[in-house]
Design an enzyme around this catalytic site. Structure first.
Site, PDB file in Angstrom:
ATOM      1  N   GLU A  79       2.031   5.396  -0.625  1.00  0.00           N
ATOM      2  CA  GLU A  79       2.129   6.011   0.702  1.00  0.00           C
ATOM      3  C   GLU A  79       3.210   5.300   1.509  1.00  0.00           C
ATOM      4  O   GLU A  79       3.234   5.376   2.731  1.00  0.00           O
ATOM      5  CB  GLU A  79       0.788   5.997   1.427  1.00  0.00           C
ATOM      6  CG  GLU A  79       0.122   4.654   1.584  1.00  0.00           C
ATOM      7  CD  GLU A  79      -1.195   4.770   2.347  1.00  0.00           C
ATOM      8  OE1 GLU A  79      -1.139   4.917   3.578  1.00  0.00           O
ATOM      9  OE2 GLU A  79      -2.256   4.713   1.710  1.00  0.00           O
ATOM     10  N   CYS A 111      -4.415   5.957  -0.081  1.00  0.00           N
ATOM     11  CA  CYS A 111      -4.663   4.918  -1.083  1.00  0.00           C
ATOM     12  C   CYS A 111      -5.228   5.460  -2.391  1.00  0.00           C
ATOM     13  O   CYS A 111      -5.400   4.709  -3.350  1.00  0.00           O
ATOM     14  CB  CYS A 111      -5.608   3.862  -0.504  1.00  0.00           C
ATOM     15  SG  CYS A 111      -4.987   3.082   0.998  1.00  0.00           S
ATOM     16  N   HIS A 233     -11.749  -0.071  -3.850  1.00  0.00           N
ATOM     17  CA  HIS A 233     -10.522  -0.083  -3.052  1.00  0.00           C
ATOM     18  C   HIS A 233     -10.761  -1.032  -1.888  1.00  0.00           C
ATOM     19  O   HIS A 233     -11.786  -0.943  -1.206  1.00  0.00           O
ATOM     20  CB  HIS A 233     -10.186   1.314  -2.539  1.00  0.00           C
ATOM     21  CG  HIS A 233      -9.180   1.293  -1.434  1.00  0.00           C
ATOM     22  ND1 HIS A 233      -7.926   0.758  -1.603  1.00  0.00           N
ATOM     23  CD2 HIS A 233      -9.262   1.700  -0.130  1.00  0.00           C
ATOM     24  CE1 HIS A 233      -7.262   0.847  -0.457  1.00  0.00           C
ATOM     25  NE2 HIS A 233      -8.056   1.410   0.451  1.00  0.00           N
TER      26      HIS A 233
END
Length: 390
Positions: A79, A111, A233
């Site tokens: 990103e 993400c 994450h």
């Protein structure tokens, strides 16, 4: 056919900032970052390092000439794109010297982009069993000086080789994903920094985890007893701990709790020193677990939770194969120890420096960047990269 990660590498800039120094400079108690976020340091990239240079460096850690011959697809999940049209993977393809007969694309969904890239890679190998796919997750997380998210910045890249009969782990066919149209984190084209609703984003992260896990466990008839570890994450490490506590029932047996908790703290070692690297955060978490855990063995299953704001999330599992440890490094901590610590003044100047172009779209850099790959200059609005020969 068993398809998975055959090799994995990581790259970060050679500079870092101590999170306690940042807290002091912003008149904040250091425990808010060190204990509240479980963050210790963040990697800082100079203007000559970006998703291309970091991605190429991460892949160079493991690529052989034979690998380069077999790779027919390269995908970057990011990103932090450097061009609205041209994929960063094309620049990396050139720097690595891959075959011209290679597909090169870029994937974006916050993400989650790296996980989407792995799914594409896996499907490609299903149709082309002799092929190898190079998946790169590469990002620079920037929020601005004094911003609420400043303490969760970072820079780095994870690269993975996806192929059949992998040497590290198998990607199992048990993916469950979920999409929600929410605005918890976003960055319009006209904005240098993202817009973030931090509390809302954390709530969505945890709710997506819980609801997707419930669907996963129901669909595949699995419980946490089936897994040796859970990877998350990690925009900041503490959110992973919150996630662990969200899906581990309070009445769960103590041995399972202790095992998952121990492996969680092993898995955040690298993330604590790097900070948020968006698409690469989950896979840096995995790499830290694999290279630092003393309890994992072949046949063990690891649960993976990927989350990308906006939002798309996914839960899936991987299984370690015989001899997986031979594909990993045991000396990576030396890379962290070799980094250069920045002062607050140096950090602010370096991390937020902008490229200045003349009227013809040219820019050159006065730099002593001795990294393997670096951005050399911009010429007529074109980014020119170089490989340093050692």
């Amino acid at each position: 056919m068993k398809i998975g990660i055959d090799k994995i590498g990581f790259a970060m800039p050679k500079y870092f900032l101590d999170i306690a120094d940042l807290a002091k400079a912003r008149n904040i108690n250091a425990n808010k970052y060190v204990k509240g976020l479980l963050q210790l340091e963040m990697s800082i990239a100079p203007i000559t390092q970006d998703i291309v240079t970091l991605g190429a460096t991460a892949a160079s850690e493991f690529l052989t000439e034979e690998d380069k011959k077999n790779i027919d697809m390269i995908i970057i999940g990011t990103e932090s794109g450097i061009d609205q049209s041209k994929s960063a993977s094309i620049f990396i393809h050139s720097l690595l010297g891959l075959s011209p007969f290679t597909r090169a694309i870029e994937v974006k969904e916050a993400c989650y982009g790296g996980t989407a890239a792995i799914a594409i890679a896996k499907n490609h190998v299903v149709s082309n069993p002799e092929a190898s796919v190079l998946v790169i997750t590469s990002d620079l997380a920037k929020y601005g000086i004094g911003a609420t998210g400043e303490s969760t910045q970072g820079a780095g890249s994870c690269a993975m080789l996806i192929k059949k009969d992998p040497s590290i782990l198998i990607l199992n066919d048990d993916n469950v994903y979920q999409t929600r149209d929410i605005m918890d984190f976003w960055r319009p084209n006209y904005s240098d920094f993202p817009h973030v609703d931090g509390h809302f984003s954390t709530k969505q992260y945890l709710d997506c985890l819980e609801t997707t896990w419930n669907e996963y466990s129901k669909k595949f008839n699995k419980s946490l007893d089936n897994f040796e570890a859970i990877c998350f994450h990690l925009p900041f490490p503490k959110i992973g701990l919150k996630g662990l506590n969200t899906i581990v029932p309070k009445q769960e047996n103590e041995n399972l709790k202790d095992k998952l908790n121990e492996n969680f703290h092993t898995s955040i070692i690298y993330n604590q020193k790097v900070g948020n690297i968006y698409t690469g955060s989950l896979y840096l978490n995995l790499l830290s677990l694999l290279e630092n855990s003393k309890s994992l063995s072949s046949g063990d299953n690891i649960l993976m939770y990927s989350y990308g704001s906006g939002a798309v999330c996914e839960i899936f599992s991987v299984t370690l194969v015989d001899g997986f440890e031979k594909r990993l490094r045991s000396d990576r901590m030396a890379d962290f120890d070799a980094r250069v610590k920045l002062s607050i003044e140096e950090y602010e100047k370096m991390f937020f420096e902008k490229i200045e172009l003349d009227e013809n779209g040219n820019s050159s850099f006065i730099s002593d960047d001795d990294s393997l790959f670096s951005l050399e200059k911009i010429e007529n609005h074109m980014r020119i990269y170089k490989k340093n020969n050692f």
